[in-house]
Design a protein around this motif. Structure first.
Motif, mmCIF file in Angstrom:
data_model
loop_
_atom_site.group_PDB
_atom_site.id
_atom_site.type_symbol
_atom_site.label_atom_id
_atom_site.label_comp_id
_atom_site.label_asym_id
_atom_site.label_seq_id
_atom_site.Cartn_x
_atom_site.Cartn_y
_atom_site.Cartn_z
ATOM 1 N N ASP A 196 2.368 -2.854 -14.125
ATOM 2 C CA ASP A 196 1.445 -3.484 -13.193
ATOM 3 C C ASP A 196 1.751 -4.976 -13.072
ATOM 4 O OD1 ASP A 196 -0.970 -3.178 -11.532
ATOM 5 O OD2 ASP A 196 -1.873 -4.526 -13.000
ATOM 6 N N TRP A 197 2.129 -5.609 -14.177
ATOM 7 C CA TRP A 197 2.404 -7.039 -14.199
ATOM 8 C C TRP A 197 3.655 -7.377 -13.395
ATOM 9 C CZ3 TRP A 197 6.349 -10.143 -16.176
ATOM 10 C CH2 TRP A 197 6.046 -11.492 -16.315
ATOM 11 N N THR A 198 4.689 -6.536 -13.465
ATOM 12 C CA THR A 198 5.979 -6.831 -12.845
ATOM 13 C C THR A 198 5.874 -6.977 -11.329
ATOM 14 O OG1 THR A 198 7.104 -5.668 -14.626
ATOM 15 C CG2 THR A 198 8.365 -6.068 -12.625
ATOM 16 N N TRP A 199 5.263 -6.028 -10.651
ATOM 17 C CA TRP A 199 5.197 -6.120 -9.187
ATOM 18 C C TRP A 199 4.347 -7.308 -8.755
ATOM 19 C CZ3 TRP A 199 0.821 -6.092 -6.298
ATOM 20 C CH2 TRP A 199 -0.331 -5.485 -6.811
ATOM 21 N N ARG A 200 3.337 -7.627 -9.547
ATOM 22 C CA ARG A 200 2.477 -8.764 -9.209
ATOM 23 C C ARG A 200 3.254 -10.085 -9.310
ATOM 24 N NH1 ARG A 200 -3.163 -7.413 -9.453
ATOM 25 N NH2 ARG A 200 -3.426 -5.240 -10.042
ATOM 26 N N VAL A 201 4.048 -10.233 -10.378
ATOM 27 C CA VAL A 201 4.852 -11.439 -10.544
ATOM 28 C C VAL A 201 5.875 -11.557 -9.410
ATOM 29 C CG1 VAL A 201 6.612 -12.536 -11.992
ATOM 30 C CG2 VAL A 201 4.518 -11.675 -13.020
ATOM 31 N N LEU A 202 6.480 -10.443 -9.042
ATOM 32 C CA LEU A 202 7.454 -10.466 -7.945
ATOM 33 C C LEU A 202 6.797 -10.865 -6.623
ATOM 34 C CD1 LEU A 202 9.577 -7.314 -8.840
ATOM 35 C CD2 LEU A 202 10.259 -9.722 -9.027
ATOM 36 N N LEU A 203 5.584 -10.362 -6.363
ATOM 37 C CA LEU A 203 4.874 -10.726 -5.141
ATOM 38 C C LEU A 203 4.543 -12.217 -5.134
ATOM 39 C CD1 LEU A 203 3.574 -9.809 -2.484
ATOM 40 C CD2 LEU A 203 1.497 -9.355 -3.764
ATOM 41 N N LEU A 204 4.048 -12.733 -6.247
ATOM 42 C CA LEU A 204 3.750 -14.163 -6.327
ATOM 43 C C LEU A 204 5.017 -15.009 -6.214
ATOM 44 C CD1 LEU A 204 1.018 -14.154 -9.115
ATOM 45 C CD2 LEU A 204 0.694 -14.566 -6.669
ATOM 46 N N MET A 227 0.837 -1.206 0.000
ATOM 47 C CA MET A 227 0.000 0.000 0.000
ATOM 48 C C MET A 227 0.869 1.251 0.000
ATOM 49 S SD MET A 227 -2.975 1.395 -0.111
ATOM 50 C CE MET A 227 -4.238 0.234 0.316
ATOM 51 N N LEU A 228 1.936 1.242 0.778
ATOM 52 C CA LEU A 228 2.825 2.396 0.872
ATOM 53 C C LEU A 228 3.580 2.640 -0.439
ATOM 54 C CD1 LEU A 228 4.108 4.563 2.771
ATOM 55 C CD2 LEU A 228 5.865 2.873 3.297
ATOM 56 N N LEU A 229 4.125 1.574 -1.023
ATOM 57 C CA LEU A 229 4.956 1.723 -2.217
ATOM 58 C C LEU A 229 4.168 1.804 -3.526
ATOM 59 C CD1 LEU A 229 7.879 -0.731 -1.381
ATOM 60 C CD2 LEU A 229 7.805 1.757 -1.088
ATOM 61 N N ARG A 230 3.046 1.114 -3.607
ATOM 62 C CA ARG A 230 2.306 1.041 -4.869
ATOM 63 C C ARG A 230 0.879 1.579 -4.768
ATOM 64 N NH1 ARG A 230 6.475 0.770 -7.477
ATOM 65 N NH2 ARG A 230 7.505 -1.179 -7.919
ATOM 66 N N GLY A 231 0.408 1.815 -3.538
ATOM 67 C CA GLY A 231 -0.972 2.270 -3.380
ATOM 68 C C GLY A 231 -1.981 1.202 -3.753
ATOM 69 N N ARG A 232 -1.589 -0.067 -3.623
ATOM 70 C CA ARG A 232 -2.439 -1.185 -4.024
ATOM 71 C C ARG A 232 -2.779 -2.065 -2.834
ATOM 72 N NH1 ARG A 232 -3.055 -1.726 -9.600
ATOM 73 N NH2 ARG A 232 -4.824 -2.885 -8.767
ATOM 74 N N GLY A 285 -4.322 -10.038 -11.947
ATOM 75 C CA GLY A 285 -3.550 -9.022 -12.649
ATOM 76 C C GLY A 285 -2.339 -9.578 -13.387
ATOM 77 N N VAL A 286 -1.872 -10.749 -12.972
ATOM 78 C CA VAL A 286 -0.781 -11.412 -13.706
ATOM 79 C C VAL A 286 -1.351 -12.060 -14.972
ATOM 80 C CG1 VAL A 286 0.821 -13.376 -13.656
ATOM 81 C CG2 VAL A 286 0.738 -11.792 -11.741
ATOM 82 N N LEU A 287 -2.522 -12.655 -14.838
ATOM 83 C CA LEU A 287 -3.133 -13.341 -15.974
ATOM 84 C C LEU A 287 -3.704 -12.357 -16.998
ATOM 85 C CD1 LEU A 287 -4.938 -16.199 -14.007
ATOM 86 C CD2 LEU A 287 -2.720 -16.286 -15.176
ATOM 87 N N LEU A 288 -4.240 -11.241 -16.526
ATOM 88 C CA LEU A 288 -4.811 -10.208 -17.398
ATOM 89 C C LEU A 288 -4.251 -8.845 -16.984
ATOM 90 C CD1 LEU A 288 -8.511 -11.454 -17.253
ATOM 91 C CD2 LEU A 288 -6.931 -11.742 -19.162
#
Length: 143
Positions: free
Chosen positions: A49-57, A25-30, A40-43
């Motif tokens: 947007d895809w990069t941070w999601r892949v890194l989190l997963l 939330m602090l870094l991405r507001g998400r 968000g990774v699949l679509l």
């Protein structure tokens, strides 16, 4: 089936999930809802947007191996259900996530922290349904 109470591991795990949610939330507001992150990774809306999601997963996947490196073994996990039953459960969870506009991590961790009335209602529904399911399976069906 016996459920093992692990207060220290549960507390540490909860603190790490909370820290990750606050950091996102602090870094991405998400909001860190796991199913929203996966969707968000699949679509993806964009490459950024895809990069941070892949890194989190990836972090979710690597986490147990970090635990293994520190503890020397992975915790024992007993899944007393067949593969078809697990697939059916995953499908039903997917329907619930869609109907509920989010998952337990999105509503229970992030939404409640934001004092979202919708998240309080969703989390209450999750908890009541979980309690009822456990009661039916353990006490009525005897499994």
């Amino acid at each position: 089936m016996e459920t093992v109470f692990t207060p220290i591991a549960s507390l540490v795990g909860g603190m790490l999930i909370g820290l990750a949610a606050v950091t996102l939330m602090l870094l991405r507001g998400r909001i860190m809802g796991a199913t929203g992150v996966l969707a968000g990774v699949l679509l993806p809306a964009s490459r950024y947007d895809w990069t941070w999601r892949v890194l989190l997963l990836a972090g979710m996947f690597v986490g147990p191996w970090v635990y293994y490196a520190i503890a020397g073994q992975l915790p024992a996990i007993d899944v007393p259900a067949s593969t078809p039953l697990l697939l059916l459960g995953g499908f039903l969870v997917g329907i619930g996530v869609t109907l509920g506009s989010g998952c337990t991590s999105g509503h229970g961790v992030c939404g409640m922290a934001r004092l979202s009335p919708r998240s309080f209602a969703a989390t209450a529904t999750f908890m009541l349904t979980t309690g009822l399911t456990v009661y039916v399976i353990r006490h009525i069906l005897g499994a």
